[in-house]
Design an enzyme around this catalytic site. Structure first.
Site, PDB file in Angstrom:
ATOM      1  N   GLU A 164     -33.944  17.311  22.042  1.00 59.87           N
ATOM      2  CA  GLU A 164     -33.979  15.902  22.437  1.00 59.87           C
ATOM      3  C   GLU A 164     -34.143  15.775  23.947  1.00 59.87           C
ATOM      4  O   GLU A 164     -34.872  14.911  24.432  1.00 59.87           O
ATOM      5  CB  GLU A 164     -32.690  15.218  21.963  1.00 59.87           C
ATOM      6  CG  GLU A 164     -32.819  13.722  21.877  1.00 59.87           C
ATOM      7  CD  GLU A 164     -31.677  13.101  21.071  1.00 59.87           C
ATOM      8  OE1 GLU A 164     -31.229  13.689  20.065  1.00 59.87           O
ATOM      9  OE2 GLU A 164     -31.230  12.020  21.450  1.00 59.87           O
ATOM     10  N   GLU A 167     -37.642  16.445  24.677  1.00 61.83           N
ATOM     11  CA  GLU A 167     -38.463  15.306  24.249  1.00 61.83           C
ATOM     12  C   GLU A 167     -38.392  14.184  25.282  1.00 61.83           C
ATOM     13  O   GLU A 167     -39.406  13.583  25.641  1.00 61.83           O
ATOM     14  CB  GLU A 167     -37.979  14.805  22.881  1.00 61.83           C
ATOM     15  CG  GLU A 167     -38.876  13.723  22.272  1.00 61.83           C
ATOM     16  CD  GLU A 167     -38.331  13.157  20.955  1.00 61.83           C
ATOM     17  OE1 GLU A 167     -37.370  13.722  20.393  1.00 61.83           O
ATOM     18  OE2 GLU A 167     -38.889  12.138  20.498  1.00 61.83           O
ATOM     19  N   CYS A 184     -29.001  10.642  16.213  1.00 59.92           N
ATOM     20  CA  CYS A 184     -27.929  11.431  15.575  1.00 59.92           C
ATOM     21  C   CYS A 184     -27.110  10.617  14.594  1.00 59.92           C
ATOM     22  O   CYS A 184     -26.505  11.155  13.690  1.00 59.92           O
ATOM     23  CB  CYS A 184     -26.941  11.953  16.600  1.00 59.92           C
ATOM     24  SG  CYS A 184     -27.674  12.620  18.051  1.00 59.92           S
ATOM     25  N   SER A 204     -35.901   9.065  18.786  1.00 61.68           N
ATOM     26  CA  SER A 204     -36.262  10.469  18.983  1.00 61.68           C
ATOM     27  C   SER A 204     -36.659  11.035  17.625  1.00 61.68           C
ATOM     28  O   SER A 204     -36.084  10.666  16.598  1.00 61.68           O
ATOM     29  CB  SER A 204     -35.045  11.222  19.517  1.00 61.68           C
ATOM     30  OG  SER A 204     -35.174  12.588  19.253  1.00 61.68           O
ATOM     31  N   LYS A 243     -23.283  10.017   6.557  1.00 54.73           N
ATOM     32  CA  LYS A 243     -23.910  11.343   6.539  1.00 54.73           C
ATOM     33  C   LYS A 243     -24.258  11.757   5.116  1.00 54.73           C
ATOM     34  O   LYS A 243     -25.147  12.568   4.898  1.00 54.73           O
ATOM     35  CB  LYS A 243     -22.995  12.376   7.194  1.00 54.73           C
ATOM     36  CG  LYS A 243     -22.933  12.240   8.705  1.00 54.73           C
ATOM     37  CD  LYS A 243     -24.172  12.812   9.388  1.00 54.73           C
ATOM     38  CE  LYS A 243     -24.221  12.478  10.864  1.00 54.73           C
ATOM     39  NZ  LYS A 243     -25.523  12.834  11.484  1.00 54.73           N
ATOM     40  N   GLU A 246     -27.607  10.245   4.693  1.00 54.48           N
ATOM     41  CA  GLU A 246     -28.605  10.965   5.489  1.00 54.48           C
ATOM     42  C   GLU A 246     -29.015  12.266   4.807  1.00 54.48           C
ATOM     43  O   GLU A 246     -30.202  12.599   4.743  1.00 54.48           O
ATOM     44  CB  GLU A 246     -28.026  11.275   6.878  1.00 54.48           C
ATOM     45  CG  GLU A 246     -29.008  11.976   7.803  1.00 54.48           C
ATOM     46  CD  GLU A 246     -28.354  12.400   9.114  1.00 54.48           C
ATOM     47  OE1 GLU A 246     -28.618  11.760  10.138  1.00 54.48           O
ATOM     48  OE2 GLU A 246     -27.588  13.384   9.132  1.00 54.48           O
ATOM     49  N   GLU A 251     -36.665  12.828   3.712  1.00 48.90           N
ATOM     50  CA  GLU A 251     -37.187  13.355   4.984  1.00 48.90           C
ATOM     51  C   GLU A 251     -36.405  14.580   5.441  1.00 48.90           C
ATOM     52  O   GLU A 251     -36.834  15.268   6.363  1.00 48.90           O
ATOM     53  CB  GLU A 251     -37.079  12.292   6.089  1.00 48.90           C
ATOM     54  CG  GLU A 251     -37.909  11.046   5.898  1.00 48.90           C
ATOM     55  CD  GLU A 251     -37.238  10.011   5.002  1.00 48.90           C
ATOM     56  OE1 GLU A 251     -36.111  10.263   4.513  1.00 48.90           O
ATOM     57  OE2 GLU A 251     -37.846   8.956   4.767  1.00 48.90           O
ATOM     58  N   CYS A 388     -18.097   8.889  16.690  1.00 48.64           N
ATOM     59  CA  CYS A 388     -17.739   9.495  15.400  1.00 48.64           C
ATOM     60  C   CYS A 388     -16.244   9.736  15.228  1.00 48.64           C
ATOM     61  O   CYS A 388     -15.772   9.822  14.100  1.00 48.64           O
ATOM     62  CB  CYS A 388     -18.454  10.821  15.223  1.00 48.64           C
ATOM     63  SG  CYS A 388     -20.198  10.723  15.590  1.00 48.64           S
TER      64      CYS A 388
END
Ligand code: SF4
Ligand code: SF4
Lengths: 463, 195
Positions: A164, A167, A184, A204, A243, A246, A251, A388
């Site tokens: 990241e 990037e 994230c 990102s 999560k 996710e 993907e 978190c």
């Protein structure tokens, strides 16, 4: 179109009294219903942050009778029936049965990763003070539970910074789309996908640390242990209910292998440890396994708001200037305000940053960007109140008056743990250097791109 | 002789949203060890006040600490007594006869399963048939609001309510307050009327 996968957070209509405190904390107004009547969740809007689970205090009383028995309720939630703790109206569907099956399956090689926020909170579930730091006991407990490799999301957080950070530097120096957003926090990503699809290119392309770790388990980790990726069962212990969502996204699959097979929240791991009869508080301190369990202080910071930003600055500064950063502790990104703006002077380059915690606080900034008025380069967003450590899967604080101190203690443990580490910057982690040298090549290179980056998509629900 | 009237906690149904935080806070306050997160609740939540929801009102109900307490008057083993400004049940001597429960005009008394140090307390002799074996029977004791007798900061429910729906009613002060309020509200009008 309703995704079956998004049906993770639920409200038990038999227990809900309709006080609507959950609706007050829901950042996307996904909780619907009249005051005094059972609430329900609009799954298309819901970003599964689990903050409603944290606040709900309507519990199943032993003095009342319900149509569904406690045992049946526990089963519906995938919680162990032997569990003694009270159950509340708002809950998440757990994944313990899957994980238990993998742990008893002799064919499966289980690799577990542990998010940074778990080690600053799990001890609370075993009577230790709020925010007790317990990385060693956590590793020991996972080993006793029978996981074959005790790895760490913190390692992947370091990896995320490499990708990241590069990037960001690339977007700044080569004129890419700015501002760049962190990716994230899965609830934040889902929010952009459904409410601001036109801003998706700002995210990102990096996968989250959870997913990067999963990918590495089934490639690099598989090589290190000489096991077939097919036999690897990849488990993640997360502070976050989203999560789970996710990890199920299509993907998050590389060459036919889903990066993460099952996600347990901090609380679910505590159930598992209790069920196994492990006495957590008296466990010895043990280490995470190498190579995918070694981490820097920067990687650990991901669990607090501003942490990704701080870790990224530590590395980006050195990428840009080729000099060590004068002070690794970057105070201005820390704190609990909803929005914190700042500038990093890295040589001639001025990187303007924004840190946002609490999803509601990001809306005015996104509107600013849509109007073309954004004057910054990099924005970190965390959906939960202080990042978190206050996630929906974390130990549930019983009384509202204690949440503030719980968050404060979890955050101060986070910074203490960072200071305890030999390496404080992601790019100095020796195992990170090794993985690039032996396996990935370079950040943003062909292989890292294939394994560690992904794409986001517009969702059915749009306002 | 000056009369000390017992205080009690009263809920304002206009403010109460029925979240049950008060019940949770009460149960936590009556554990001997400090408990901060749900995972440490190893026995059922057993509050001493009870949230009630009807079609028209939502509010918790709890002991009024009656001056001539029917529960204390009728308890066959004298387990209920006046201590300081409170009506207190001695759970050790309670035999679980439920007389107090029926005598209470408010439904403020519950019979709760007994636990000690997180473990159920069983009766010394009484057993019952279950799945072809004799099992011990868990003791049950009368339980009601004790105004958080052992708690430094007073009633935990009042402190925990996110809507400030609960107040500690000091009867004398409350009566004074109401009298003063009436005097200032209506006094002036009456004055005008008479003049
Ligand atoms: S906080 Fe709990 S009881 Fe209150 S409305 Fe939400 S789910 Fe229902
Ligand atoms: S805590 Fe307050 S608002 Fe919630 S149920 Fe109790 S009295 Fe009502």
């Amino acid at each position: 179109m309703v995704d079956k996968d998004t049906d993770i957070i639920k409200i038990d209509a038999e227990l809900c009294t309709g006080c609507r405190r959950c609706a007050e904390v829901c950042p996307v107004d996904a909780i619907e219903g009249k005051q005094g009547t059972p609430q329900f969740i609009n799954v298309e809007k819901c970003v599964m942050c689990g903050q409603c689970i944290q606040i709900c205090s309507a519990y199943a009383s032993i003095f009342e009778e319900y149509r569904t028995s406690r045992e049946d309720k526990l089963r519906e939630r995938n919680m162990p029936v032997t569990l003694e703790e009270p159950i509340f109206a708002a809950y998440n569907i757990g994944d313990l049965p899957k994980v238990k099956e993998a742990l008893t399956n002799t064919e499966a090689f289980t690799m577990v990763q542990c998010a940074p926020a778990v080690r600053v909170a799990i001890a609370e579930e075993f009577g230790m003070p709020l925010g007790s730091l317990a990385p060693g006991k956590l590793a020991a407990a996972l080993r006793q539970l029978g996981f074959n490799r005790i790895y760490d999301t913190n390692f992947a957080a370091d990896l995320t910074i490499m990708e990241e950070g590069s990037e960001l530097v690339q977007r700044i120096t080569e004129g890419g789309l700015l501002p760049m957003f962190t990716s994230c926090c899965p609830a934040w990503v889902k929010f952009v996908e459904q409410e601001y699809p036109e801003l998706i290119p700002h995210l990102s392309s990096c996968k989250s640390p959870q997913q990067m770790a999963g990918t590495m388990f089934k490639t690099y980790g598989a090589q290190a242990d000489g096991v077939e990726p097919d036999n690897i069962y990849s488990v993640a212990i997360m502070p976050c209910t989203c999560k789970k969502f996710e990890s199920q996204r299509p993907e998050m699959n590389t060459d036919g292998y889903q990066n993460v097979d099952a996600v347990l929240t901090t609380r679910e791991l505590a159930y598992l440890i209790k069920e196994a009869g492990i006495d957590f508080s008296s466990l010895p301190e043990e280490d995470f396994d190498k190579p995918l369990g070694m981490y820097s202080g920067a990687g650990h910071l991901f669990c607090a708001t501003g942490g990704v930003m701080e870790a990224a600055i530590r590395t980006a500064y050195e990428l840009i200037t080729n000099e060590p950063i004068p002070n690794v502790n970057i105070q201005y990104v820390r704190g609990s305000q909803g929005v914190r703006r700042g500038v990093v002077h890295a040589g001639d380059v001025k990187v303007k940053t924004v840190v946002v915690s609490g999803l509601k606080n990001v809306v005015p900034i996104l509107e600013e960007i849509k109007k073309g008025n954004a004057d910054f380069h990099f924005m970190e967003v965390m959906t939960c109140p202080v990042g978190c450590v206050s996630g929906g899967g974390q130990p549930k604080v019983l009384l509202p008056k204690d949440t503030e101190i719980a968050y404060k203690n979890r955050i101060s443990s986070t910074y203490r743990h960072d200071e305890e580490q030999t390496y404080r910057k992601s790019h100095e982690n020796p195992e990170i250097k090794a993985i690039y040298k032996n396996f990935l090549g370079e950040p943003l290179g062909h292989k890292s791109h294939h394994l560690l980056h992904t794409e986001y998509k517009q969702r059915g629900y749009c306002k | 002789m000056s009369i000390h009237l017992n205080s009690f906690v009263l809920a304002d149904p206009k403010k109460c949203i029925g979240c049950k935080v008060c019940e949770v806070a009460c149960a936590v306050a009556h554990r001997s060890e400090e408990i901060k997160t749900v995972g440490n609740m190893d026995i059922p939540v057993m509050p001493k006040l009870y949230l009630v929801k009807t079609a028209d009102v939502t509010m918790p109900i709890q002991c009024r600490h009656c001056e001539d307490a029917p529960c204390a008057n009728i308890c066959p083993v004298f387990a209920i007594t006046q201590i300081d400004n409170k009506i207190i049940i001695n759970e050790e001597s309670c035999i679980g006869c439920k007389t107090c429960m029926i005598a209470c005009p408010f439904g403020a008394i519950e019979l709760a399963p007994a636990f000690k140090d997180g473990k159920p307390v069983f009766q010394s002799l009484l057993t019952f048939d279950s799945e072809e074996e004799l099992s011990s029977k868990q003791a049950a004791v009368a339980s009601k609001c004790d105004l958080c007798n052992d708690r430094l900061n007073g009633p935990a429910c009042i402190e925990a309510c996110p809507r400030q729906a609960l107040t500690y009613v000091n009867v004398k002060k409350e009566k004074q307050r109401r009298c003063t309020e009436t005097a200032s509200k209506t006094g002036a009008n009456i004055k005008n009327l008479i003049v």
